[in-house]
Motif scaffolding. Structure first.
Motif, PDB file in Angstrom:
ATOM      1  N   SER A  93       0.822  -1.214   0.000  1.00  0.00           N
ATOM      2  CA  SER A  93       0.000   0.000   0.000  1.00  0.00           C
ATOM      3  C   SER A  93       0.852   1.260   0.000  1.00  0.00           C
ATOM      4  O   SER A  93       0.589   2.209  -0.747  1.00  0.00           O
ATOM      5  CB  SER A  93      -0.929   0.001   1.218  1.00  0.00           C
ATOM      6  N   ASP A 228      -5.482   3.161   3.376  1.00  0.00           N
ATOM      7  CA  ASP A 228      -6.491   3.288   2.319  1.00  0.00           C
ATOM      8  C   ASP A 228      -6.201   4.507   1.444  1.00  0.00           C
ATOM      9  O   ASP A 228      -6.295   4.453   0.211  1.00  0.00           O
ATOM     10  CB  ASP A 228      -7.892   3.425   2.934  1.00  0.00           C
ATOM     11  N   ALA A 231      -3.164   4.082  -0.856  1.00  0.00           N
ATOM     12  CA  ALA A 231      -3.420   3.212  -2.007  1.00  0.00           C
ATOM     13  C   ALA A 231      -3.862   4.001  -3.226  1.00  0.00           C
ATOM     14  O   ALA A 231      -3.734   3.534  -4.363  1.00  0.00           O
ATOM     15  CB  ALA A 231      -4.473   2.161  -1.646  1.00  0.00           C
ATOM     16  N   ARG A 281      -6.921  -9.913  -0.285  1.00  0.00           N
ATOM     17  CA  ARG A 281      -7.657  -8.842  -0.967  1.00  0.00           C
ATOM     18  C   ARG A 281      -8.699  -9.405  -1.931  1.00  0.00           C
ATOM     19  O   ARG A 281      -9.735  -8.773  -2.157  1.00  0.00           O
ATOM     20  CB  ARG A 281      -6.678  -7.933  -1.721  1.00  0.00           C
ATOM     21  N   GLN A 286     -10.377  -4.173  -0.689  1.00  0.00           N
ATOM     22  CA  GLN A 286      -9.188  -3.344  -0.500  1.00  0.00           C
ATOM     23  C   GLN A 286      -9.135  -2.609   0.833  1.00  0.00           C
ATOM     24  O   GLN A 286      -8.087  -2.061   1.184  1.00  0.00           O
ATOM     25  CB  GLN A 286      -9.107  -2.314  -1.635  1.00  0.00           C
ATOM     26  N   HIS A 288      -8.341  -1.685   4.341  1.00  0.00           N
ATOM     27  CA  HIS A 288      -7.297  -2.256   5.191  1.00  0.00           C
ATOM     28  C   HIS A 288      -7.805  -2.671   6.572  1.00  0.00           C
ATOM     29  O   HIS A 288      -7.176  -3.512   7.221  1.00  0.00           O
ATOM     30  CB  HIS A 288      -6.141  -1.267   5.322  1.00  0.00           C
TER      31      HIS A 288
END
Length: 344
Positions: A93, A228, A231, A281, A286, A288
């Motif tokens: 990430s 997040d 990403a 995942r 996605q 986290h």
């Protein structure tokens, strides 16, 4: 009507709880595997006795096998799998690279160098030991990679390139020391450790591994929303008020310390931090807050079973656990790539 996001969250919690039950069962079964005949009943009795919940007569030999040998080994395997999986999630990430893994920071190659310097050359061996040398080498390698990345762009590409350079440099140093100073017996012993080994781990190793994984896991989970944002890129994270450079550095330090400690205990165990995050995942998406706990438990289950199989199928000389994770991890990773290609 339940929203899709809430449904996904509930599914993630359910999968994590199920995986935790599988982990407990896996550890229980792993304690019965080996040349000595130990049953699940024996395992139950030993655990109840040592936890002070019962006083059941158990043969001394079986008590020692379960409590002093197999249980610490299973717990170290579980901690190593959980920690490396967590580090893999964070690295992928932070760097926005699906091939990122815990050893990208040069930690593994640095640990190898530190271990061979102690094990082959004997420098400082009376003070720190093999695992201590590996830990020092891992931290030195991470410091070098961090310095190189700061001297370049300092962004994700700088970290990746510095990690590649550091990994190659310390791998070369390791090979140089082994080639120039090690005899055949020393080379065999060092190579077995470099490929990953849980031989001889004890309760102090389990306590150290558990402490670093729990502490690092809490930090990673608290940073779930930040991951997040990362990403989606540095610009998005910055627009949300996240201090990008400082946060990336802090999380890289956490993952490096976790990886360094685990590698110093079990050696270089690859593919756990690369494969497990991708598999998780696919199951929970996605976010986290769902990926991190499930990845930790799945990584723990994976390592417990790889260790159990490698030490029983190849007895009396167990296969290095790093070889086992690669033999399983490569086909799984290829399958994940093919599945992703099919979805594209």
């Amino acid at each position: 009507m339940r929203s899709p996001g809430r449904a996904s969250a509930v599914a993630g919690v359910g999968l994590t709880a199920l995986a935790a039950l599988v982990l407990v069962a896996s550890v229980g079964v792993a304690l019965t595997l080996g040349p000595a005949d130990v049953s699940l009943v024996n395992v139950r009795d030993v655990l109840l006795n040592h936890l002070g919940l019962a006083d059941i007569p158990v043969r001394v030999a079986k008590d020692a096998i379960v409590w002093q040998e197999r249980l610490p080994r299973a717990l170290v395997a579980a901690c190593a799998g959980a920690g490396l999986a967590l580090c893999g999630v964070v690295m992928q990430s932070l760097l926005r690279n699906p091939l990122a893994e815990p050893f990208l920071l040069g930690v593994s190659s640095g640990a190898s160098t530190g271990a061979v310097v102690i094990g082959v050359m004997g420098i400082g061996g009376g003070v720190v030991g093999l695992s201590g040398g590996a830990l020092i080498g891992a931290l030195v390698a991470f410091a070098v990679v961090l310095l190189l990345s700061r001297l370049t762009s300092g962004g994700t590409s700088g970290v990746i390139l510095a990690g590649v350079a550091g990994t190659q440099f310390f791998s070369a140093l390791t090979s140089l020391v082994v080639f120039a100073f090690a005899d055949s017996d020393e080379t065999r012993g060092v190579m077995f450790w470099l490929l990953g080994s849980l031989e001889g781990v004890r309760w102090d190793d389990a306590a150290l591994a558990a402490a670093v994984v729990v502490g690092g896991g809490i930090v990673c989970l608290l940073a779930a929303r930040t991951l997040d944002a990362f990403a989606f890129g540095d610009d998005v994270a910055s627009s949300l008020g996240i201090p990008v450079a400082r946060t990336r550095l802090a999380l890289l330090v956490v993952t490096a310390v976790m990886t360094a400690v685990l590698v110093s205990v079990v050696g270089a165990v690859g593919f756990v931090g690369l494969v497990v995050p991708h598999a998780v995942r696919l199951l929970v998406g996605q976010r986290h807050v769902r990926v991190l706990p499930l990845a930790a438990v799945v990584g723990a289950v994976f390592m417990v079973w790889v260790d159990a199989v490698t030490r029983t199928v190849f007895a009396p000389t167990p296969l290095p656990v790093g070889v086992g994770t690669a033999l399983v991890g490569v086909p799984v990773f290829v399958a994940l790539l093919l599945r992703r290609r099919g979805r594209a």
